[in-house]
Design an enzyme around this catalytic site. Structure first.
Site, PDB file in Angstrom:
ATOM      1  N   ILE A  47       0.874  -1.185   0.000  1.00  0.00           N
ATOM      2  CA  ILE A  47       0.000   0.000   0.000  1.00  0.00           C
ATOM      3  C   ILE A  47       0.903   1.224   0.000  1.00  0.00           C
ATOM      4  O   ILE A  47       1.448   1.611   1.026  1.00  0.00           O
ATOM      5  CB  ILE A  47      -0.956   0.004   1.204  1.00  0.00           C
ATOM      6  CG1 ILE A  47      -1.890  -1.215   1.133  1.00  0.00           C
ATOM      7  CG2 ILE A  47      -1.776   1.294   1.233  1.00  0.00           C
ATOM      8  CD1 ILE A  47      -2.905  -1.301   2.250  1.00  0.00           C
ATOM      9  N   HIS A  48       1.073   1.802  -1.183  1.00  0.00           N
ATOM     10  CA  HIS A  48       1.879   3.011  -1.339  1.00  0.00           C
ATOM     11  C   HIS A  48       0.947   4.209  -1.469  1.00  0.00           C
ATOM     12  O   HIS A  48      -0.243   4.099  -1.183  1.00  0.00           O
ATOM     13  CB  HIS A  48       2.846   2.867  -2.530  1.00  0.00           C
ATOM     14  CG  HIS A  48       2.151   2.516  -3.816  1.00  0.00           C
ATOM     15  ND1 HIS A  48       1.634   3.461  -4.658  1.00  0.00           N
ATOM     16  CD2 HIS A  48       1.863   1.314  -4.376  1.00  0.00           C
ATOM     17  CE1 HIS A  48       1.070   2.862  -5.713  1.00  0.00           C
ATOM     18  NE2 HIS A  48       1.199   1.558  -5.549  1.00  0.00           N
ATOM     19  N   ALA A  49       1.467   5.348  -1.877  1.00  0.00           N
ATOM     20  CA  ALA A  49       0.717   6.616  -1.821  1.00  0.00           C
ATOM     21  C   ALA A  49      -0.618   6.596  -2.562  1.00  0.00           C
ATOM     22  O   ALA A  49      -1.633   7.039  -2.013  1.00  0.00           O
ATOM     23  CB  ALA A  49       1.581   7.759  -2.337  1.00  0.00           C
ATOM     24  N   ALA A  53      -3.189   4.212  -0.912  1.00  0.00           N
ATOM     25  CA  ALA A  53      -3.467   4.734   0.434  1.00  0.00           C
ATOM     26  C   ALA A  53      -4.437   5.906   0.332  1.00  0.00           C
ATOM     27  O   ALA A  53      -5.382   6.016   1.117  1.00  0.00           O
ATOM     28  CB  ALA A  53      -2.175   5.160   1.120  1.00  0.00           C
TER      29      ALA A  53
END
Length: 88
Positions: free
Chosen positions: A14-16, A19
């Site tokens: 879960i990256h930017a 997210a």
């Protein structure tokens, strides 16, 4: 209170971008929505909180919601996890 577990299967975790999608999905609900991973719990309505968890592939996350629209909030999170192909 309702809670649901998911295993993150996305290579990127879960990256930017995902997210942000998760945070946006729950911001309209009045329920308190939390995300727990790696032994820590954060408010899912906080992008900085979610990013601080450093969720990688293989991590099991637990999303919990408490409030009048808790069921809808959990369903919104599940829709994002499926749509963003984050896990199951």
């Amino acid at each position: 209170m309702i809670q649901k577990s998911f295993e993150i299967t996305s290579e990127s975790g879960i990256h930017a971008r995902p997210a942000t999608s998760l945070v946006n999905a729950v911001n309209s609900f009045t329920a308190d929505v939390n995300l727990e991973a790696n032994g820590r719990k954060v408010n899912l309505k906080s992008i900085m909180g979610v990013m601080s968890l450093g969720i990688s592939k293989g991590t099991t996350i637990v999303v919990s919601a408490e409030g009048s629209d808790e069921k809808d909030a959990i369903e919104a999170v599940e829709r994002v996890i499926i749509a963003e192909q984050l896990g199951a």
